[in-house]
Structures are given as C-alpha cells and as structure tokens.
Scaffold this active site. Structure first.
Site, short mmCIF file in Angstrom:
data_model
loop_
_atom_site.label_atom_id
_atom_site.label_comp_id
_atom_site.label_asym_id
_atom_site.label_seq_id
_atom_site.Cartn_x
_atom_site.Cartn_y
_atom_site.Cartn_z
N PHE A 292 1.12 37.16 70.84
CA PHE A 292 1.31 37.97 69.63
C PHE A 292 1.39 39.47 69.91
CE2 PHE A 292 -0.78 34.04 68.43
CZ PHE A 292 0.04 33.58 67.41
N ASN B 13 -13.06 46.63 50.30
CA ASN B 13 -11.89 47.47 50.54
C ASN B 13 -11.53 48.20 49.26
OD1 ASN B 13 -11.27 46.81 53.32
ND2 ASN B 13 -10.78 44.78 52.58
N GLU C 272 -17.37 43.10 53.49
CA GLU C 272 -17.07 44.50 53.24
C GLU C 272 -16.33 44.61 51.91
OE1 GLU C 272 -14.69 45.61 56.57
OE2 GLU C 272 -12.83 44.88 55.69
N GLU D 7 -14.82 41.29 50.22
CA GLU D 7 -14.57 40.22 51.17
C GLU D 7 -15.89 39.52 51.53
OE1 GLU D 7 -12.48 41.78 54.53
OE2 GLU D 7 -10.69 42.26 53.36
N GLU E 197 -23.61 42.72 63.93
CA GLU E 197 -24.20 41.75 63.03
C GLU E 197 -23.99 40.35 63.58
OE1 GLU E 197 -22.26 42.52 59.35
OE2 GLU E 197 -20.42 41.45 59.89
N ASN F 81 -8.63 38.89 64.29
CA ASN F 81 -9.21 39.37 63.03
C ASN F 81 -8.18 39.98 62.09
OD1 ASN F 81 -12.03 38.80 63.79
ND2 ASN F 81 -11.71 40.41 65.29
N LYS G 115 -19.08 51.07 56.77
CA LYS G 115 -19.51 49.67 56.77
C LYS G 115 -21.01 49.51 56.88
CE LYS G 115 -15.25 48.18 56.55
NZ LYS G 115 -14.58 49.45 56.28
#
Length: 735
Positions: free
Chosen positions: A362, A304, A302, A289, A214, A249, A130
């Site tokens: 969750f 993928n 990023e 993305e 970031e 996320n 990344k």
C-alpha cells in the site's frame, strides 16, 4: 467571477452571501456543492500547482495562497485570512485535514469578523489534545481505555510505561489523526521503535511530537457516532458508522449502519457522545470514535472536531446534508431535526480510492490520471439486481455517488493526500449496497502509465467471505492478509471471463476494421479462431473459436452488420487433453450478448449471459489499451495483459530469448517516490532478513524498509535527504 450561483434559495432563509473553503480536493468540491445549492457563492484557495484543479473551477472565485508545499499555502493562516478579506467572504469552512482542527485558525477567523463553520476554538482545543480529551471524557462519564495519560519523554520511558500498562499497547501522537503517529507495540523493543517513528511522524504532520500510551484493545471494532449540535443547546446523534476495515490505522471502507450491531449499544454510545459534546459546549458537526470489544463493551477513542472523510454514509442513511447543517448552525439557526426524528434508510458503504499500490504494501503512488471516468449509476443498478436474482428495476433504484476532486489529465502528486475519490453506494439493505459497490468498482475507469490505485484491493474486500458476513474488526486486513495483498486470485470462472472478453474484443476489433476497409465482404466476418492466454497465469493457452450467433438485431439479421452492442457471440473452447479430468483446460462455451464493446469513450466492455450459460450475471472488463498481440484490460479491479493471437503463434513464441537480468537484482529499491529520511546500515554491514535498512518518508508517512534476506551491504546508492523515485536503488548487497 468564474461561476454564477442562483441566489433564489437565499430568499426564504438568508444564511451567508459568500463562503471561503479553506481546503482542496474532494472535500472542497463537496462543500461547494451544498453551498451552491443554498444559493451561496464560494471562494476557493489554491496552491500554485492546483491552479487548474476542479475545486478552483467549481468556485465562484479563487485566490492563490502560495507554493507547492502545504506549509507555504493551505496551512498559511495569514494568507487565507487575507483571501477572506479580499473576497468579502462572510464565513470559512475548513473541510477536514489542513487547518480544520486548528484552534488558532478558528479563533483568527472569528476575530477577523467572519463565522467559522465548525466548533469553537475552545472545543477544538479541548478535544484536539488526545491526552486532555481523555481526561475530559472520563470526567463527563464516558467510558475510556486504561492507559498512561501523561506525555512520554523518550524511548526508554516508552518501553517502561508500556510494560507497566501491559502489552500490547498503542503508542499514539497527542495531536494525531488520520492514522498518522500511531503504532502497536507488543514488546519493549517494538515500543522503542514505535516511539521513534511515531514522534517523528507526528512532528512532521502536526508540528507536535508529544506521545502517550494506552492499552491496545485486542480484536476491537472501530465504531463512530456522528454528532450535530447547535448553539442553542441541542445535540443529536445519528446512526452509527462501522470503520473497522483499516490498514496502518487508516480507514479504507466504511458503512452505516454497522453490521451485527445492537440498537442498545448504539444508544449507549450516542448518549455518552452527546454528554461529551455538552461538556465542552460543542456546536457544529463532530464525531466521537469508540472501540468496541467482543463483549460489546465500548471505549472512548477520540473526538474529531470536524467533518469526517466518511460522513457521506451517515448523511445518506440519515437523510441529512451534514454540510448544510453545519452552515445553518454557523449562521445561528437551530438544528433541523430532533433526536426523536432520527431515522435509518437502507444501507450505505464507502470505499476510499487511493493512489497507492496494494501489491507493494500500500505504498503511495503518483502520476497522471490519463483516464478518469466514474461508473454509470444505471449500469450499476442493473448489474446489482441481476447479481441478486432480481428483475432489473423491480425493487427500487440504489445510489452510486462519487465524491472526488480530480479530473482526467490531472496529477496525483507527492505533496498532498493520495486520495483520488470516495466511492459511495446506498442500497435497500447491506447486500444491495455491496452488490452496487462491486458493480461500481468494476466500471470505475482510473488509469495512468505510472499510477497505481487500490480498486483491486477494494473489490477483493467486497467479495471476502468475512466481510460479506459482517464479521470485521480493526485486525481484519492484517489477519486475512498476513503476508500482504497479492492481488485477485483467478478462479476458473474468472479465467473464462477474461478469455471470453479478450476473444470477443478481438472479434469486434476485426469486424469493425473490416467494415471500415470498404471491402465488398467487409461485414461478413462470422467466426475467428484464436489462441488466448492470461499472461502470468499458470494455465495453458486456450484455443477458442468466436462465432456470431444469427439473431435479429434492430429488425435486421446481425450477420450483415459490424459486431457491436446488441450482437450475440458464442465463444467455444475445445479444452486440452484430460481437461475434464483435471489434467488440463476443460472444454466450455459461453453465449453472450454485447451491451458495450469497450472500444468507445466509456472503455467498459460489458456482456450479459444468454440462456442457461452456466455463468450468471454480467461480464465486465475495462479496456485500457490494444497490445501488439492482445489487450490490456482491468477486471476484478486488477490489470491483466491477455494475449489473443492466431494459434500457431504460440509455437513461434517458444523460440524467443528471455530478457536479460537487471543489474540491480537483489538491491533494496524505493517502493515509492519520497525522501530518504535515514539509513541504518553502511557499506560492509551484515544484515539479516527483517532488519531495518532505511526509512523513506512519503506523503507525511515514515516507511521502514527491511532487508528481504540475509546479506552484506556492498553499495549505497542514495544518502539521507535525497529525493527518490519509485524503484530507485537505495542499497546494494553482495551477490
């Protein structure tokens, strides 16, 4: 060979004779379906507990590659290469996850003489890091997020760099993906904790604990560009995907195209994505993305270098089979379309159905799929049209697609990803796709004694006003559910639906029982009186009468037949004192025609309104089991126990003793199966509400458990390294 494949499709355009799919679950099945359609044989690899998994049964042949842990099976490059050579596979498709973005694996496959159905090892390496990918993107002219592009050494440096970048910041794993190793920090203390948790999580999930920081873009949308590129220099970008509905996320709901999104912004993002692909010599399917802020300014997030979980919404709208395109590109062919030929057809939505408990933040769930029955597409189309006020079938049929890799009787285990399936709908427009999704969720029967899943939450999302309007950001879930998700809130109409369904079920049950008894008056049941109450609901018990309406059915009068599909029922509730003035339950009636009784194999009770009933559309509940006095049903994605009993039973129930309190009341319990990673307290420690008590690791995620109230630790029931089951006590507190 377990399965024969029609190879006639190979005659016109030879591709590969046999493909090995280096994955499991729904994505392995998805790849095999496209391969078989192309006349290509497939090889499945599997771990020992997956020996009876659907992807194994679907493949032409299968090879066991190791034990239960991924590190001993699906991540063993040597064993997968051995399976490839042993079976004569000419190509390998990695799916997503596992080895899909492992440059060493791609290189090893090609060195072994097979084609890798994905990008080159160089492209994977360039985009997989990344930190380096952001540098490459910036060099290629792609708009990037401000931040520190070096590797963070420790938590103190994380706090310092975060302050320099400016809070809030996103602390991310360099090798991350799938929401793992990512956390937002709003102050230095949070930055330190986020660094610790993210680096540990990244090391466990990816074997790489490097972290970078970031700027966190506030109120962003997560919008993706799906690319497909070949080895001849052609790059095509497809309609954008909206992936903003996320928790931790991790994407939950995706759709294509994105709502309230301009074509101009799509083209800018698409052109930048294509520039990046060309800069790294990319071929195959890939996704770039972006985050998009409130001013429609986009920032590279990023790339993928694999097939995405959410690819179905794009391929349905674009009218393109992305797996087929990947196979053809790997075989050396050119893309089947050009950029000018890219079109959009209708609207598609995807819900990720996970084995997790939304009512417990969750947290992952495991167990047996005692019942697993996907929704019926025709029934969903009828229900969606009725909900939209359209005569059923008059405006064209939508699609309900289930991409799964599970089967009834199978196990959801702690060792692998908790996804059960992807539920996808495709409609004329966004509202049609949404109504199809609601109908599909209502008819998707998933049940196990200890298994929990998120269809209740998904259905709540579908009817949320903000989602309906398309005003969504990545903060949608935490903003709308700041205290967590507490389940579907029963409105008056919902309660009436549940009461009607339970009363009708009781009537059908009694009618059919009489019919089977052989009594001369067996089929003469015309009415019953019941006390009906939704357990856990504040409203008083409803006293209702269920009566059969004398309407012709199949040329005969319904009164002489056992109650069942086609039968019309009138459910009447007399109400209670002051009910019409808001002081109690109001009086109401419901006239409905049974479509399905719910007592057969489908488990779906369905009835439609007759005449001007005041309750438009269809009434749908899933019948899970008969209780001693009532029914366990699933409605609105939520499981309810509904009492249905003779009215005088209510007075008798008032004399029952309450159950004794649990000896572990007030203790901190493990909310899911997993491993106790660490304890932050000891006996005698004073804690305050919200303080970290321990960390439980489950399904590769580090879950911090906090103290619910102030107190003093009195007992430790578990130690770091212990395996935990759901609801197992971990820490006790003084009473």
């Amino acid at each position: 060979s377990r399965r024969s494949v029609d190879c006639s499709a190979m005659a016109a355009r030879p591709l590969f004779r046999k493909i090995l799919v280096a994955n499991r679950g729904e994505i392995a099945c998805r790849i095999m379906r496209s391969a078989h359609r192309l006349g290509i044989e497939t090889v499945a690899v599997y771990s020992e507990p997956d020996s009876r998994a659907p992807h194994v049964a679907m493949a032409t042949e299968a090879v066991c590659v190791g034990g239960v842990k991924s590190a001993d099976s699906y991540l063993r490059i040597d064993r997968i290469l051995e399976a490839m050579k042993m079976t004569g596979a000419e190509a390998v498709h990695p799916g997503y996850g596992f080895l899909s973005e492992n440059a060493h694996f791609s290189e090893a496959v090609e060195k072994a003489g097979a084609a890798f159905i994905g990008p080159s090892a160089a492209a994977i390496h360039a985009m997989g890091d990344k930190i380096e990918s952001k540098k490459l993107a910036k060099k290629a002219g792609v708009t990037t997020i401000p931040g520190f592009q070096g590797v963070i050494a420790d938590e103190d440096e994380a706090a310092r760099v975060a302050a320099e970048v400016g809070f809030p910041v996103m602390i991310k794993a360099s090798a991350g993906g799938g929401g793992k190793g990512m956390r937002i920090a709003w102050d230095p203390d949070e930055a330190k904790q986020a660094f610790r948790l993210s680096s540990r999580e990244a090391a466990a999930a990816f074997g790489d604990d490097r972290i970078f920081i970031e700027r966190y873009v506030e109120h962003p949308r997560h919008v993706e560009i799906q690319l497909i590129a070949d080895a001849h220099g052609n790059v095509v970008y497809l309609p954008e995907r909206e992936c903003s509905v996320q928790r931790r996320n991790q994407k939950v709901i995706e759709e294509a195209p994105a709502p309230n999104f301009s074509q101009a912004t799509w083209r800018k993002m698409g052109e930048e994505a294509a520039q990046l692909a060309r800069a790294v010599g990319y071929k195959s399917a890939g996704t770039v993305e972006f985050l998009v802020d409130v001013r429609d300014q986009h920032y590279f997030l990023e790339m993928n270098t694999r097939l995405q979980v959410e690819h179905p919404v794009t391929e349905i709208v674009a009218g393109l089979d992305l797996v087929e395109e990947m196979i053809r590109v790997a075989a050396g062919e050119k893309l089947s379309i050009t950029q000018e030929q890219v079109t959009r057809h209708g609207w598609a939505m995807e819900c990720r159905v996970y084995a997790e408990d939304p009512l417990r933040n969750f947290l992952p769930s495991i167990g047996t799929l005692s019942v697993y029955r996907p929704p019926d597409e025709d029934a969903c189309n009828t229900a969606a049209d009725i909900a939209m006020g359209v005569p059923p079938g008059s405006a064209g049929k939508g699609t309900v697609r289930v991409d799964d890799g599970v089967a009834e009787g199978g196990e959801i285990s702690v060792h692998y990803d908790p996804m059960i399936a992807k539920l996808i709908t495709h409609g004329r427009d966004r509202e049609h796709a949404r109504q199809l999704m609601i109908a599909a969720l209502d008819r998707y029967c998933i049940w196990g004694a200890s298994l929990r899943h998120n269809t209740n939450f998904l259905r709540s999302m579908m009817v949320h006003p903000r989602f309906m309007a398309g005003h969504i950001t990545t903060g949608f879930i935490p903003e709308e559910f700041p205290g967590g998700y507490h389940g579907h809130q029963l409105a008056a109409a919902d309660r009436r639906n549940l009461v009607c369904a339970a009363a009708a079920l009781e009537f059908v049950w009694a009618s059919q029982a009489r019919s089977l008894s052989g009594s001369p008056d067996a089929a003469q049941l015309s009415a019953v009186e019941l006390g009906v109450k939704v357990q856990g609901d504040d409203e008083d018990e409803h006293t209702v009468t269920v009566a059969r309406v004398c309407a012709p059915v199949c040329g005969r009068r319904s009164t002489g037949l056992p109650a069942g599909p086609g039968c019309e029922l009138l459910v009447s509730c007399a109400g209670s004192a002051d009910g019409d003035n808001g002081g109690g339950a109001p009086a109401w009636t419901r006239h409905m025609r049974l479509l399905q009784s719910g007592l057969g194999p489908s488990m779906v009770f369905e009835a439609e309104a007759v005449g001007k009933d005041g309750e438009p559309g269809t009434l749908v509940v899933q019948v899970q089991k008969r209780l001693p006095l009532g029914w366990q049903v699933c409605a609105f994605g939520t499981v309810y126990s509904v009492l249905s009993r003779p009215p005088h039973y209510a007075s008798l129930a008032a004399h029952m003793k309450p159950p004794p309190p649990s000896p572990f009341a007030g203790s901190l319990l493990s909310p899911m199966p997993g491993t106790l990673h660490s304890l932050a307290v000891q006996v005698g420690s004073a804690v305050v509400a919200g303080q970290e008590v321990c960390v439980v690791e489950a399904m590769k995620m580090q879950n911090v458990l906090m103290a619910e109230r102030d107190g003093v630790v009195s007992k430790l029931y578990a130690n770091p390294g212990d395996t935990l089951v759901a609801d197992q006590p971990i820490v006790g507190f003084e009473k």
